[in-house]
Design a protein around this motif. Structure first.
Motif, PDB file in Angstrom:
ATOM      1  N   MET A   1       6.754   3.401  -6.346  1.00  0.00           N
ATOM      2  CA  MET A   1       6.088   2.117  -6.471  1.00  0.00           C
ATOM      3  C   MET A   1       4.881   1.978  -5.548  1.00  0.00           C
ATOM      4  O   MET A   1       4.133   1.034  -5.638  1.00  0.00           O
ATOM      5  N   PHE A   2       4.721   2.922  -4.606  1.00  0.00           N
ATOM      6  CA  PHE A   2       3.643   2.806  -3.626  1.00  0.00           C
ATOM      7  C   PHE A   2       2.380   3.581  -4.019  1.00  0.00           C
ATOM      8  O   PHE A   2       1.439   3.680  -3.226  1.00  0.00           O
ATOM      9  N   GLU A   3       2.368   4.135  -5.228  1.00  0.00           N
ATOM     10  CA  GLU A   3       1.204   4.922  -5.626  1.00  0.00           C
ATOM     11  C   GLU A   3      -0.076   4.105  -5.582  1.00  0.00           C
ATOM     12  O   GLU A   3      -1.156   4.617  -5.223  1.00  0.00           O
ATOM     13  N   ALA A   4       0.021   2.829  -5.943  1.00  0.00           N
ATOM     14  CA  ALA A   4      -1.178   1.980  -5.988  1.00  0.00           C
ATOM     15  C   ALA A   4      -1.731   1.685  -4.605  1.00  0.00           C
ATOM     16  O   ALA A   4      -2.848   1.171  -4.482  1.00  0.00           O
ATOM     17  N   THR A   5      -0.972   2.002  -3.559  1.00  0.00           N
ATOM     18  CA  THR A   5      -1.451   1.760  -2.189  1.00  0.00           C
ATOM     19  C   THR A   5      -2.026   3.027  -1.561  1.00  0.00           C
ATOM     20  O   THR A   5      -2.251   3.071  -0.347  1.00  0.00           O
ATOM     21  N   LYS A   6      -2.275   4.038  -2.398  1.00  0.00           N
ATOM     22  CA  LYS A   6      -2.782   5.314  -1.876  1.00  0.00           C
ATOM     23  C   LYS A   6      -3.976   5.820  -2.673  1.00  0.00           C
ATOM     24  O   LYS A   6      -4.236   7.016  -2.748  1.00  0.00           O
ATOM     25  N   VAL A   7      -4.710   4.898  -3.276  1.00  0.00           N
ATOM     26  CA  VAL A   7      -5.820   5.302  -4.148  1.00  0.00           C
ATOM     27  C   VAL A   7      -7.144   5.382  -3.422  1.00  0.00           C
ATOM     28  O   VAL A   7      -8.155   5.781  -3.992  1.00  0.00           O
ATOM     29  N   GLY A   8      -7.183   4.983  -2.164  1.00  0.00           N
ATOM     30  CA  GLY A   8      -8.408   5.112  -1.371  1.00  0.00           C
ATOM     31  C   GLY A   8      -9.382   3.952  -1.515  1.00  0.00           C
ATOM     32  O   GLY A   8     -10.604   4.150  -1.450  1.00  0.00           O
ATOM     33  N   ARG A   9      -8.886   2.751  -1.648  1.00  0.00           N
ATOM     34  CA  ARG A   9      -9.770   1.585  -1.754  1.00  0.00           C
ATOM     35  C   ARG A   9     -10.431   1.308  -0.404  1.00  0.00           C
ATOM     36  O   ARG A   9      -9.826   1.480   0.654  1.00  0.00           O
ATOM     37  N   SER A  10     -11.677   0.832  -0.467  1.00  0.00           N
ATOM     38  CA  SER A  10     -12.416   0.571   0.772  1.00  0.00           C
ATOM     39  C   SER A  10     -13.473  -0.494   0.537  1.00  0.00           C
ATOM     40  O   SER A  10     -13.815  -0.809  -0.607  1.00  0.00           O
ATOM     41  N   VAL A  11     -13.977  -1.048   1.626  1.00  0.00           N
ATOM     42  CA  VAL A  11     -15.047  -2.053   1.593  1.00  0.00           C
ATOM     43  C   VAL A  11     -16.081  -1.638   2.633  1.00  0.00           C
ATOM     44  O   VAL A  11     -15.727  -1.301   3.773  1.00  0.00           O
ATOM     45  N   GLY A  47       5.774  -3.362   6.880  1.00  0.00           N
ATOM     46  CA  GLY A  47       5.143  -2.166   6.334  1.00  0.00           C
ATOM     47  C   GLY A  47       5.421  -0.933   7.163  1.00  0.00           C
ATOM     48  O   GLY A  47       6.190  -0.959   8.131  1.00  0.00           O
ATOM     49  N   VAL A  48       4.774   0.171   6.801  1.00  0.00           N
ATOM     50  CA  VAL A  48       4.973   1.426   7.516  1.00  0.00           C
ATOM     51  C   VAL A  48       4.337   1.335   8.895  1.00  0.00           C
ATOM     52  O   VAL A  48       3.418   0.536   9.125  1.00  0.00           O
ATOM     53  N   GLU A  49       4.815   2.153   9.803  1.00  0.00           N
ATOM     54  CA  GLU A  49       4.245   2.173  11.142  1.00  0.00           C
ATOM     55  C   GLU A  49       2.803   2.671  11.094  1.00  0.00           C
ATOM     56  O   GLU A  49       2.434   3.513  10.279  1.00  0.00           O
ATOM     57  N   ALA A  50       1.999   2.095  11.990  1.00  0.00           N
ATOM     58  CA  ALA A  50       0.587   2.466  12.164  1.00  0.00           C
ATOM     59  C   ALA A  50      -0.315   1.937  11.057  1.00  0.00           C
ATOM     60  O   ALA A  50      -1.480   2.338  10.951  1.00  0.00           O
ATOM     61  N   SER A 154      -0.652   6.422   3.079  1.00  0.00           N
ATOM     62  CA  SER A 154      -0.174   7.729   2.640  1.00  0.00           C
ATOM     63  C   SER A 154       0.340   8.492   3.857  1.00  0.00           C
ATOM     64  O   SER A 154       0.056   8.137   5.008  1.00  0.00           O
ATOM     65  N   GLU A 155       1.114   9.531   3.623  1.00  0.00           N
ATOM     66  CA  GLU A 155       1.665  10.298   4.734  1.00  0.00           C
ATOM     67  C   GLU A 155       0.566  10.895   5.595  1.00  0.00           C
ATOM     68  O   GLU A 155       0.638  10.871   6.828  1.00  0.00           O
ATOM     69  N   ALA A 156      -0.480  11.404   4.949  1.00  0.00           N
ATOM     70  CA  ALA A 156      -1.586  12.000   5.696  1.00  0.00           C
ATOM     71  C   ALA A 156      -2.327  10.950   6.515  1.00  0.00           C
ATOM     72  O   ALA A 156      -2.674  11.180   7.685  1.00  0.00           O
ATOM     73  N   ASP A 157      -2.555   9.791   5.909  1.00  0.00           N
ATOM     74  CA  ASP A 157      -3.244   8.715   6.638  1.00  0.00           C
ATOM     75  C   ASP A 157      -2.403   8.219   7.808  1.00  0.00           C
ATOM     76  O   ASP A 157      -2.932   7.885   8.870  1.00  0.00           O
ATOM     77  N   GLN A 158      -1.090   8.166   7.625  1.00  0.00           N
ATOM     78  CA  GLN A 158      -0.235   7.705   8.719  1.00  0.00           C
ATOM     79  C   GLN A 158      -0.288   8.684   9.895  1.00  0.00           C
ATOM     80  O   GLN A 158      -0.385   8.269  11.060  1.00  0.00           O
ATOM     81  N   LYS A 159      -0.235   9.978   9.610  1.00  0.00           N
ATOM     82  CA  LYS A 159      -0.291  10.961  10.699  1.00  0.00           C
ATOM     83  C   LYS A 159      -1.598  10.854  11.464  1.00  0.00           C
ATOM     84  O   LYS A 159      -1.620  10.924  12.697  1.00  0.00           O
ATOM     85  N   ALA A 160      -2.696  10.675  10.721  1.00  0.00           N
ATOM     86  CA  ALA A 160      -4.001  10.543  11.384  1.00  0.00           C
ATOM     87  C   ALA A 160      -4.046   9.274  12.231  1.00  0.00           C
ATOM     88  O   ALA A 160      -4.569   9.275  13.352  1.00  0.00           O
ATOM     89  N   ARG A 161      -3.483   8.173  11.701  1.00  0.00           N
ATOM     90  CA  ARG A 161      -3.495   6.908  12.439  1.00  0.00           C
ATOM     91  C   ARG A 161      -2.602   6.991  13.691  1.00  0.00           C
ATOM     92  O   ARG A 161      -2.954   6.467  14.744  1.00  0.00           O
ATOM     93  N   ALA A 212      -3.563   0.046   3.297  1.00  0.00           N
ATOM     94  CA  ALA A 212      -4.015  -0.216   4.669  1.00  0.00           C
ATOM     95  C   ALA A 212      -4.859   0.890   5.276  1.00  0.00           C
ATOM     96  O   ALA A 212      -5.165   0.849   6.468  1.00  0.00           O
ATOM     97  N   SER A 213      -5.275   1.867   4.482  1.00  0.00           N
ATOM     98  CA  SER A 213      -6.042   2.974   5.058  1.00  0.00           C
ATOM     99  C   SER A 213      -7.427   2.518   5.519  1.00  0.00           C
ATOM    100  O   SER A 213      -7.941   2.993   6.536  1.00  0.00           O
ATOM    101  N   ASP A 214      -8.043   1.589   4.786  1.00  0.00           N
ATOM    102  CA  ASP A 214      -9.349   1.049   5.177  1.00  0.00           C
ATOM    103  C   ASP A 214      -9.136  -0.348   5.756  1.00  0.00           C
ATOM    104  O   ASP A 214      -8.658  -1.254   5.073  1.00  0.00           O
ATOM    105  N   ARG A 215      -9.485  -0.519   7.021  1.00  0.00           N
ATOM    106  CA  ARG A 215      -9.183  -1.777   7.707  1.00  0.00           C
ATOM    107  C   ARG A 215      -9.921  -2.963   7.098  1.00  0.00           C
ATOM    108  O   ARG A 215      -9.386  -4.068   7.022  1.00  0.00           O
ATOM    109  N   ARG A 216     -11.150  -2.754   6.685  1.00  0.00           N
ATOM    110  CA  ARG A 216     -11.926  -3.869   6.129  1.00  0.00           C
ATOM    111  C   ARG A 216     -11.336  -4.320   4.788  1.00  0.00           C
ATOM    112  O   ARG A 216     -11.201  -5.526   4.523  1.00  0.00           O
TER     113      ARG A 216
END
Length: 516
Positions: A1-11, A47-50, A154-161, A212-216
């Motif tokens: 169900m979380f696929e839509a939160t890993k598409v790389g949206r940004s502002v 939500g997930v940590e970080a 995403s898992e990769a974004d969480q590790k980086a954060r 949550a990958s893009d803060r803006r």
């Protein structure tokens, strides 16, 4: 169900700057309208940590007028919280009508952590989630707006954060133990989160999944979602609520069809004066010892007294409190709600007085006012007092499941005895304060109150919280019966070893004394 939160949206920075000013203006305007509407708003942030949950909360406090916003973080429980039912800490965070509370994790934080760490099974988790659904429904039916945000990476974004946060000396992340487990067990955490969201995602309190990958993008999406949710709720309020216009069914007209539980009480029961003095002295000594035993075993007690006007509640309470060390109890007289109490759910003012482990609270009148005086006098709508039965049953179940010893007394007298006591109060100077015009007016509605009491007992005398009906025409008999019931119940409940001050069945409410 979380696929839509890993598409790389940004502002972009430019778009963010252009939209932020307008959004902030709109949020401040809607916050003013919210104040006028007297709708309480509860924002749950999880939500997930970080994922930046703390950053989002800080941003909302920046955009909104902080005079109408309170923020609560539910991290480690205090001793005060551990010694009460778990939801006590959440009731303390409920916003007054027209204001906003932001809850960091809220009632979801502990179930998530417990299932993730393997402290409970899926079945135990589902049981707690059912309680959460009921709790949220109760708040919403009382007029609250609940907005739930889940922030995901995403898992990769969480590790980086996480790597970024580990280098920041100001980050709370550095204070958390076992930081690596969140990134090492990402898939497990995601599975737990999915189960919780699917179980508690209801039309009246949906989850909003935020990338949550893009803060803006994250911050603007939260602000716009909150703005839309409040606007929609204000529009619903302006349309009225037709569901409140329910009609109470009439009973058949014959006298035998109007008989209630109260009619079956033998009000002629009495106790000789000498026996009363002997029994009272013995029972007061016993209850004093039991109160100290409960204190040493960390068991809290709630004694709740209801009854007809002049039924003897005050006299019974005085015989109890004079026998107990004043440091162990609080007596709470319940009158018409204050403005502060009216600004919250009606159970709020009772939750706030729940005793800590080892202590006693005596309620002189109680939460049953919703299905008695508020029902009969029309202070509560039909829908409000009808749903109160299930709300009260769940409330009492939480108390008992957390280790509270709960006793509920209804003190009843005949109409003739009540009239005698009313006249006595009018004639004795130091008793005149006890009689009011409302007492005389309520007397005229005796049949309606009797019907309300009958339904109240039938629907709320449960296995975990049974009613004790007291025949009260003879004060001596009534006081001794109350004292004997308390002593017998405490004696039975306090058998065995002391209850530890920590530990509980994870995810459920079968807590020993405290814990989250």
């Amino acid at each position: 169900m979380f696929e839509a939160t890993k598409v790389g949206r940004s502002v972009s920075k430019e778009d963010y700057k252009a939209q932020q000013e307008e959004l902030r203006t709109q949020l401040l305007a809607i916050q003013h309208d919210l104040k006028e509407s007297r709708i309480p708003v509860i924002i749950l942030v999880s939500g997930v940590e970080a994922a930046g949950k703390g950053e989002v909360i800080n941003r909302l406090n920046e955009w909104l007028d902080t005079r109408g916003v309170q923020t609560f973080a539910f991290w480690n429980e205090s001793d005060e919280e551990r010694e009460r039912p778990r939801y006590w800490r959440f009731w303390r965070a409920m916003p007054p009508r027209g204001e906003i509370s932001i809850l960091f994790g809220g009632w979801y934080q502990t179930p998530i952590e417990h299932r993730f760490n393997g402290y409970c099974t899926d079945a135990e988790l589902d049981g707690e989630l059912n309680r959460i659904v009921d709790f949220e429904r109760m708040l919403i039916q009382d007029g609250a707006l609940i907005v739930k945000f889940w922030f995901h990476l995403s898992e990769a974004d969480q590790k980086a954060r996480l790597k970024e946060l580990s280098r920041d000396d100001k980050s709370r992340w550095k204070m958390l133990p076992d930081k690596s487990k969140f990134s090492e067990h990402y898939a497990t955490f995601e599975q737990v989160a999915e189960r919780i969201i699917l179980h508690t995602d209801r039309g009246v309190s949906p989850w909003y999944l935020i990338e949550a990958s893009d803060r803006r993008y994250r911050d603007l999406t939260v602000g716009k979602t909150l703005l839309h949710a409040i606007r929609s709720r204000l529009a619903e309020a302006s349309n009225g609520d037709a569901a409140n216009n329910l009609v109470s069914p009439d009973l058949p007209g014959s006298p035998s069809a109007q008989i209630t539980l109260l009619d079956q009480l033998d009000l002629s029961l009495s106790l000789p004066r000498d026996q009363y003095k002997t029994d009272l002295k013995r029972l007061q000594t016993e209850i004093n010892e039991l109160a100290w035993t409960a204190y040493n075993k960390k068991r809290s007690t709630v004694l709740m007294f209801e009854g007809v006007d002049a039924g003897g509640k005050g006299g019974a309470i005085r015989r109890i409190t004079t026998a107990i060390d004043a440091r162990l109890y609080r007596a709470i007289p319940v009158a018409a709600p204050t403005d502060e109490e009216k600004a919250h759910h009606y159970l709020w003012r009772f939750w706030r007085h729940i005793p800590r482990a080892g202590h006693i609270t005596l309620y002189d009148r109680s939460w049953y006012g919703r299905v008695l005086v508020e029902r009969v006098e029309g202070y509560a709508s039909d829908a409000e007092w009808r749903r109160a039965y299930s709300e009260i049953n769940r409330f009492e179940e939480q108390l008992v499941d957390s280790g509270v010893i709960l006793l509920k007394f209804w003190l009843h007298i005949s109409q003739d005895e009540q009239l005698k006591r009313f006249k006595d109060r009018e004639s004795v100077p130091y008793k005149r304060y006890k009689i009011t015009e409302d007492d005389w007016r309520n007397r005229e509605k005796w049949p309606y109150y009797k019907e309300a009491v009958n339904e109240m007992v039938a629907r709320t005398s449960t296995r975990h919280a049974a009613w004790t009906l007291i025949e009260g025409d003879d004060k001596a008999y009534a006081r001794v019966k109350v004292m004997r019931t308390i002593c017998d119940t405490l004696s039975e409940s306090l058998k065995g070893d002391p209850i530890p001050t920590a530990g509980y069945v994870p995810c459920g409410e079968k807590r020993i004394v405290g814990g989250g």
